[in-house]
Design an enzyme around this catalytic site. Structure first.
Site, PDB file in Angstrom:
ATOM      1  N   HIS A   1       0.832  -1.206   0.000  1.00 33.83           N
ATOM      2  CA  HIS A   1       0.000   0.000   0.000  1.00 33.83           C
ATOM      3  C   HIS A   1       0.867   1.257   0.000  1.00 33.83           C
ATOM      4  O   HIS A   1       1.766   1.399   0.827  1.00 33.83           O
ATOM      5  CB  HIS A   1      -0.907  -0.017   1.231  1.00 33.83           C
ATOM      6  CG  HIS A   1      -1.950   1.032   1.230  1.00 33.83           C
ATOM      7  ND1 HIS A   1      -1.776   2.250   1.840  1.00 33.83           N
ATOM      8  CD2 HIS A   1      -3.196   1.060   0.697  1.00 33.83           C
ATOM      9  CE1 HIS A   1      -2.861   2.982   1.695  1.00 33.83           C
ATOM     10  NE2 HIS A   1      -3.745   2.283   1.006  1.00 33.83           N
TER      11      HIS A   1
ATOM     12  N   LYS B   1     -17.862   2.073 -16.612  1.00 32.38           N
ATOM     13  CA  LYS B   1     -16.787   3.050 -16.812  1.00 32.38           C
ATOM     14  C   LYS B   1     -15.699   2.882 -15.747  1.00 32.38           C
ATOM     15  O   LYS B   1     -14.498   2.906 -16.049  1.00 32.38           O
ATOM     16  CB  LYS B   1     -17.356   4.467 -16.788  1.00 32.38           C
ATOM     17  CG  LYS B   1     -18.347   4.729 -17.914  1.00 32.38           C
ATOM     18  CD  LYS B   1     -18.963   6.119 -17.815  1.00 32.38           C
ATOM     19  CE  LYS B   1     -19.999   6.333 -18.907  1.00 32.38           C
ATOM     20  NZ  LYS B   1     -20.641   7.664 -18.835  1.00 32.38           N
TER      21      LYS B   1
END
Length: 345
Positions: free
Chosen positions: A116, A227
């Site tokens: 991360h 999308k």
């Protein structure tokens, strides 16, 4: 709870040092987390600190891993975080990329075997503050449902861009591919607040407003349907496939298993406006664009139109002068990190 930027930075850095993270890596991590909170992006601020320590304690992240440069040239960098922390590795690689971009119209960089890396916008803003157009992306383990599926199939892959904008400082746009960032759900869970329907599905594929489901196999939904799915695939292509990192189910985000790493991948790109008519011309044109955008007729009930990044910059300015306002969930995780560090004595 309100706390000064300097005190919060120190309180973030000290637990990292106790867990074997060397300087300047610990300071870099603290700066990135505090920057997120200062800009109002609390989902990627100090609420993440204890999670990093959890991964280090379980030997899932190597606290003192050094970045390895796999290959590089005048306009590219391929690097590995070597199973270490994503924030210091990303900072180091982006700094190298920015240095190369001084002499090149475009430079790209990839990082694999990372974890991360905090808020994607931090690295894009490193570029913007250096007079460059910056892009930042990372993949994650599968967290969101692809269109038509009732199970998580692709990561909640963050994407950010930033560019210098003269008197407006910069434009900054930082999003994940889900309706909301998972950190917002974590904050809601910590505060025992229900979440709106349409943010996540439970592990069985049913709509839920219970934020605790995030800890029990919740499936996040992509922004704007297909999308968001398509944009997530774009990030996977660059940060995962191109970077030679793990992809889809091969990414072990927040790794806590010894003997392997998260193999998260990152992609960065910098464009130098000096090669496209000059920085001054670029920033002047950006000023014109922003001025026209924020001068649009306002909808009923709207008092001000903001440009991308303006709210974050205003929040950051307040935090620098008045201190950072932390939600109870962020405070709890910061204090958990400090308790963990205290046991290292």
């Amino acid at each position: 709870m309100k706390i000064s930027v300097s005190e919060l930075t120190s309180r973030c850095r000290e637990p990292l040092l106790r867990f074997g993270v060397p300087e300047p890596a610990a300071s870099r991590i603290a700066a990135v987390l505090v920057s997120a909170d200062a800009r109002g992006i609390h989902s990627h601020g100090v609420i993440r600190l204890a999670r990093y320590l959890d991964c280090i304690a379980s030997c899932g992240i190597i606290p003192d891993a050094e970045v390895r440069i796999i290959a590089e040239g005048p306009a590219f960098i391929r690097a590995s975080a070597n199973g270490g922390l994503g924030i210091p590795a990303s900072c180091e690689v982006v700094e190298r990329m920015i240095a190369k971009a001084a002499a090149m119209p475009l430079v790209a960089a990839t990082v694999n075997h990372s974890d991360h890396y905090g808020a994607a916008g931090y690295y894009a803003m490193m570029c913007a503050d250096a007079g460059l157009i910056g892009f930042s992306m990372s993949n994650t383990c599968p967290l969101i449902a692809v269109t038509g599926a009732a199970a998580a199939g692709i990561g909640n892959n963050p994407f950010a861009y930033a560019a210098p904008a003269g008197k407006y400082r910069a434009v900054l746009f930082d999003i994940c591919m889900s309706v909301v960032a998972s950190g917002k759900i974590i904050l809601a869970a910590a505060d025992n607040r229900p979440i709106p329907e349409g943010w996540i599905l439970d592990k069985h594929g049913n709509p839920t407003t219970d934020p605790q489901a995030i800890y029990d196999g919740a499936i996040m939904l992509p922004l704007a349907g297909h999308k968001g799915y398509g944009l997530a695939v774009m990030v996977e292509m660059l940060a995962g496939v191109l970077a030679g990192a793990g992809t889809l189910s091969g990414v072990n985000s927040w790794n806590s298993v010894p003997g392997r790493d998260a193999d998260t991948g990152h992609f960065f790109m910098a464009i130098n406006p000096a090669f496209f008519g000059g920085l001054d011309a670029f920033t002047a044109r950006m000023e014109n664009v922003i001025t026209e955008l924020v001068s649009a007729p306002k909808a009923k009930g709207v008092s001000k139109i903001y440009y991308p990044g303006e709210l974050e910059f205003l929040s950051e300015a307040r935090a620098m002068s008045e201190g950072v306002e932390l939600a109870d969930g962020s405070v709890a995780e910061l204090e958990r990190a400090e308790r963990m560090a205290g046991k290292k004595n």
